[in-house]
Design an enzyme around this catalytic site. Sequence first.
Site, PDB file in Angstrom:
ATOM      1  CG  ASN A 247      -0.326  -0.165   2.504  1.00 16.37           C
ATOM      2  OD1 ASN A 247       0.827  -0.576   2.602  1.00 16.37           O
ATOM      3  ND2 ASN A 247      -1.049   0.167   3.550  1.00 16.37           N
TER       4      ASN A 247
ATOM      5  CD  GLU B 162       4.770  -0.786  12.506  1.00 17.86           C
ATOM      6  OE1 GLU B 162       3.548  -0.749  12.700  1.00 17.86           O
ATOM      7  OE2 GLU B 162       5.582  -0.084  13.132  1.00 17.86           O
TER       8      GLU B 162
ATOM      9  CB  CYS C  92      -2.078  -0.726   8.375  1.00 21.09           C
ATOM     10  SG  CYS C  92      -0.987   0.682   8.630  1.00 21.09           S
TER      11      CYS C  92
ATOM     12  CD  GLU D 194       8.177   0.470  10.526  1.00 21.15           C
ATOM     13  OE1 GLU D 194       7.151   0.893   9.975  1.00 21.15           O
ATOM     14  OE2 GLU D 194       9.037  -0.227   9.954  1.00 21.15           O
TER      15      GLU D 194
HETATM   16  P1  NAD Z   1       0.851  -9.621   3.239  1.00 27.61           P
HETATM   17  O1  NAD Z   1       0.873 -10.046   4.658  1.00 27.61           O
HETATM   18  O2  NAD Z   1       0.135 -10.447   2.268  1.00 27.61           O
HETATM   19  O3  NAD Z   1       2.345  -9.468   2.680  1.00 27.61           O
HETATM   20  C1  NAD Z   1       3.276  -8.607   3.297  1.00 27.61           C
HETATM   21  C2  NAD Z   1       4.667  -8.977   2.839  1.00 27.61           C
HETATM   22  O4  NAD Z   1       5.044 -10.216   3.445  1.00 27.61           O
HETATM   23  C3  NAD Z   1       4.818  -9.187   1.333  1.00 27.61           C
HETATM   24  O5  NAD Z   1       6.052  -8.652   0.913  1.00 27.61           O
HETATM   25  C4  NAD Z   1       4.821 -10.704   1.206  1.00 27.61           C
HETATM   26  O6  NAD Z   1       5.495 -11.174   0.062  1.00 27.61           O
HETATM   27  C5  NAD Z   1       5.551 -11.109   2.451  1.00 27.61           C
HETATM   28  N1  NAD Z   1       5.315 -12.454   2.935  1.00 27.61           N
HETATM   29  C6  NAD Z   1       4.208 -13.218   2.787  1.00 27.61           C
HETATM   30  N2  NAD Z   1       4.376 -14.406   3.403  1.00 27.61           N
HETATM   31  C7  NAD Z   1       5.607 -14.396   3.953  1.00 27.61           C
HETATM   32  C8  NAD Z   1       6.348 -15.342   4.721  1.00 27.61           C
HETATM   33  N3  NAD Z   1       5.856 -16.516   5.061  1.00 27.61           N
HETATM   34  N4  NAD Z   1       7.594 -14.996   5.118  1.00 27.61           N
HETATM   35  C9  NAD Z   1       8.118 -13.793   4.817  1.00 27.61           C
HETATM   36  N5  NAD Z   1       7.456 -12.867   4.087  1.00 27.61           N
HETATM   37  C10 NAD Z   1       6.213 -13.158   3.661  1.00 27.61           C
HETATM   38  O7  NAD Z   1       0.305  -8.127   3.301  1.00 27.61           O
HETATM   39  P2  NAD Z   1      -0.118  -7.204   2.080  1.00 27.61           P
HETATM   40  O8  NAD Z   1      -1.379  -7.776   1.538  1.00 27.61           O
HETATM   41  O9  NAD Z   1       1.047  -6.985   1.206  1.00 27.61           O
HETATM   42  O10 NAD Z   1      -0.421  -5.835   2.801  1.00 27.61           O
HETATM   43  C11 NAD Z   1      -1.623  -5.536   3.411  1.00 27.61           C
HETATM   44  C12 NAD Z   1      -1.536  -5.758   4.906  1.00 27.61           C
HETATM   45  O11 NAD Z   1      -0.460  -5.003   5.444  1.00 27.61           O
HETATM   46  C13 NAD Z   1      -2.773  -5.287   5.632  1.00 27.61           C
HETATM   47  O12 NAD Z   1      -3.130  -6.232   6.606  1.00 27.61           O
HETATM   48  C14 NAD Z   1      -2.322  -4.002   6.287  1.00 27.61           C
HETATM   49  O13 NAD Z   1      -3.050  -3.651   7.430  1.00 27.61           O
HETATM   50  C15 NAD Z   1      -0.900  -4.281   6.584  1.00 27.61           C
HETATM   51  N6  NAD Z   1      -0.133  -3.043   6.740  1.00 27.61           N
HETATM   52  C16 NAD Z   1       0.307  -2.678   7.989  1.00 27.61           C
HETATM   53  C17 NAD Z   1       1.001  -1.477   8.171  1.00 27.61           C
HETATM   54  C18 NAD Z   1       1.492  -1.050   9.525  1.00 27.61           C
HETATM   55  O14 NAD Z   1       2.378  -0.208   9.603  1.00 27.61           O
HETATM   56  N7  NAD Z   1       0.976  -1.581  10.621  1.00 27.61           N
HETATM   57  C19 NAD Z   1       1.247  -0.660   7.067  1.00 27.61           C
HETATM   58  C20 NAD Z   1       0.793  -1.057   5.818  1.00 27.61           C
HETATM   59  C21 NAD Z   1       0.099  -2.256   5.663  1.00 27.61           C
END
Ligand code: NAD
Length: 483
Positions: free
Chosen positions: A152, A249, A283, A457
């Site tokens: 995002n 996060e 998020c 962060e």
């Molecule tokens: P996701 O969990 O599908 O993927 C996040 C990242 O993790 C990607 O780069 C993915 O390739 C990687 N990943 C997936 N499985 C993994 C594994 N087993 N080991 C290591 N890496 C792995 O999330 P998304 O769909 O890309 O993003 C949306 C989510 O992120 C939402 O839930 C949102 O709330 C959250 N988010 C949180 C914050 C925050 O600061 N708290 C900020 C932005 C987004």
Amino acid sequence: MRAQPKASHFIDGAHVEDENGTPFESIHPATGEVIARLHAATPAIIDRALAAATAAQADWAARAPVERGRILHRAATLMRARNRDLSVLETLDTGKPLQETLVADAASGADALEYFAGFAPTVTGQTIALGGDMAYTLREALGVCAGIGAWNYPMQIACWKAAPALAFGNAVVFKPSELTPLSALALAEILAEAGLPAGLFNVVQGAGAVGSALVGDPRVAKVSLTGSVPTGRKVYAQAAQGIKAATMELGGKSPLIVFDDADPDNAVGAAMLGNFYSSGQICSNGTRVFVQRGLRDAFLDRLAERTATITLGDPLDEATQMGPLVSHAQMERVLGYIAQGRAEGARLVCGGTRVGESGAFVAPTVFADVTDDMVIAREEIFGPVMTVLDFDGEEEVIARANATEFGLSAGVFTRDIARAHRVVARLQVGTCWINAYNLTPVEMPFGGVKASGVGRENGHAALEHYTRIKSVYLGMGDVDAPY
Ligand code: NAD
């Protein structure tokens, strides 16, 4: 529309390709066009990146902090100078409107670089008097940090991890989301141009398996993930196997509480920002909007009126206020939640449909008469879907706001400032806003509690998560041995 990078990865100061890696495409979600073709990292690529980072880190950590800061400052200046190009790239990759990316992505990344550039030279240890003997502490870099990003805010996430890590003397291997692989490569080029020595910021592409290979490698000292709760559970568990430091996060379903004495237009504006900005893919969004019953009808009327004015369309047009979702798959997920909300009996106030036929557009959607047990009020939708819930009293709304596994953030709108402080003190979240929403300046720590994450962060808090303390005991007299 093409945004083909020179190569898929950036390792040891150079663009690197390995065509043995699984091919994947980056798609502009407003049109479905392929804008770049890349390859996921092979084990050989991952090994090269980690070897380069390991080799470069000790010398970097030994440099004067002011020198590290100078390089990051230069990078921030380059980023600001190239803001438009970087914003177009981010818009192509994510579908977020240029109107947003011009102010919220590279700009926020540059803020982080500047902040941590200035912070680095101020880091000190302690001296501890022990009555004759003494001790002191050193703040040391952790070593090689693995950063794993969500789709995002790709550039912002890369910078929020790289800036503190590099400022405090670490090396970074960053894996962007496979949906938005491009801007991290642009960041790597900028850091190199600013004078960052080779090997300190590496980018490897790929999906979860590449992330997992980084997390599991013994050369990695720290893992910082931005992603969903299910991914966070896996990554945190894997990091624990190696007893590694970890920042998570993760997702949220944050409450935005509007008391009936609030300024209605400000509260409506905040609810819109906290649900529709970036097509709702944030998020910390306040997706459970609790409105006190006395204000409810006026709030919903004004909300519907203002939502109807949102300009949705081509994200490259600067007049566009809302673009598509990041992918067609995400659009389908969001439309599934909307169907579920209707089936559960929530009242659709506006939106609720796909817009157009080729892009991944969903109309800004508001559900009223939502109850706490509905799936749309419990699960993170990550799309432009606001749920409005009614409440009567302060105690009640605090209990309901906290009745979730998540704990990322919360907002309170009221003119009664004593009540505002009383309520935020009892909310189980990492970040609260009073009469504001979703502002995340780099000076303010950001992160979650409960399932929304661990660690912080930004702000001074980031120091704790990218350094460790070494204690040194200094004997000043003879050794008192009883044998
Ligand atoms: P996701 O969990 O599908 O993927 C996040 C990242 O993790 C990607 O780069 C993915 O390739 C990687 N990943 C997936 N499985 C993994 C594994 N087993 N080991 C290591 N890496 C792995 O999330 P998304 O769909 O890309 O993003 C949306 C989510 O992120 C939402 O839930 C949102 O709330 C959250 N988010 C949180 C914050 C925050 O600061 N708290 C900020 C932005 C987004």
